[in-house]
Scaffold this motif. Sequence first.
Motif, PDB file in Angstrom:
ATOM      1  N   PRO A 142       7.051-135.308 -19.505  1.00 15.75           N
ATOM      2  CA  PRO A 142       6.251-136.428 -18.819  1.00 15.75           C
ATOM      3  C   PRO A 142       6.427-137.866 -19.377  1.00 15.75           C
ATOM      4  O   PRO A 142       5.491-138.597 -19.741  1.00 15.75           O
ATOM      5  N   GLU A 165      -3.328-132.363 -22.948  1.00 13.11           N
ATOM      6  CA  GLU A 165      -2.097-131.750 -22.289  1.00 13.11           C
ATOM      7  C   GLU A 165      -0.860-132.144 -23.103  1.00 13.11           C
ATOM      8  O   GLU A 165      -0.804-132.771 -23.878  1.00 13.11           O
ATOM      9  N   GLY A 225      12.790-125.607 -15.907  1.00 14.89           N
ATOM     10  CA  GLY A 225      11.620-126.082 -16.072  1.00 14.89           C
ATOM     11  C   GLY A 225      11.238-127.518 -15.639  1.00 14.89           C
ATOM     12  O   GLY A 225      11.929-128.274 -15.071  1.00 14.89           O
ATOM     13  N   GLU A 226       9.972-128.019 -16.029  1.00 11.70           N
ATOM     14  CA  GLU A 226       9.510-129.399 -15.315  1.00 11.70           C
ATOM     15  C   GLU A 226      10.116-130.227 -16.380  1.00 11.70           C
ATOM     16  O   GLU A 226      10.019-129.880 -17.614  1.00 11.70           O
ATOM     17  N   PRO A 227      10.532-131.369 -15.981  1.00 14.98           N
ATOM     18  CA  PRO A 227      11.114-132.457 -16.856  1.00 14.98           C
ATOM     19  C   PRO A 227       9.960-133.004 -17.695  1.00 14.98           C
ATOM     20  O   PRO A 227       8.769-132.815 -17.301  1.00 14.98           O
ATOM     21  N   SER A 234       5.772-141.068 -17.913  1.00 12.69           N
ATOM     22  CA  SER A 234       6.430-141.135 -16.585  1.00 12.69           C
ATOM     23  C   SER A 234       5.404-140.679 -15.405  1.00 12.69           C
ATOM     24  O   SER A 234       5.637-140.803 -14.288  1.00 12.69           O
ATOM     25  N   ARG A 235       4.123-140.514 -15.791  1.00 16.31           N
ATOM     26  CA  ARG A 235       3.156-140.263 -14.995  1.00 16.31           C
ATOM     27  C   ARG A 235       1.864-140.028 -15.783  1.00 16.31           C
ATOM     28  O   ARG A 235       1.855-140.189 -16.835  1.00 16.31           O
TER      29      ARG A 235
END
Length: 136
Positions: A5, A30, A1-3, A23-24
């Motif tokens: 955020p 969200e 999966g996606e790390p 981190s972004r």
Amino acid sequence: GEPPPYYLKREEAINKEPSLFASRNITKGELVHDGTYSNVMFPDASSWRRFIFALPRNRACDMMEWSWTQSFMDGHVIKDEIFAAINISVFLGGTRIGRVKNVDCEPPSSRYYATRDIRKDEAILSGILSVAYGVI
């Protein structure tokens, strides 16, 4: 999966405690953290106490700080449950004086959503304080 955020770093200016930072850029609404499979829910306070007292003293102190209560509706009854996180999400920061939460939980789950846009490198604040310090 996606790390996730977020990343972990110490806040020298605030309290020198580790906190999570974006981190972004994260947009309002969200999903920031889903603790469904990493949080532990204790069925009652006695179970939580048995767990804490079974740990070595230094780990018991950590787990007390990494535990919190969460209220939610169960039919027409408000229930309070005790949770503990067992991964990096334990550092979802509680709000301090002058700081406002920017993520909130969707009761009775452990899913945290952004309540507003969060800029990269901004602290992620849940408004939850540990069982050891009380709950906001």
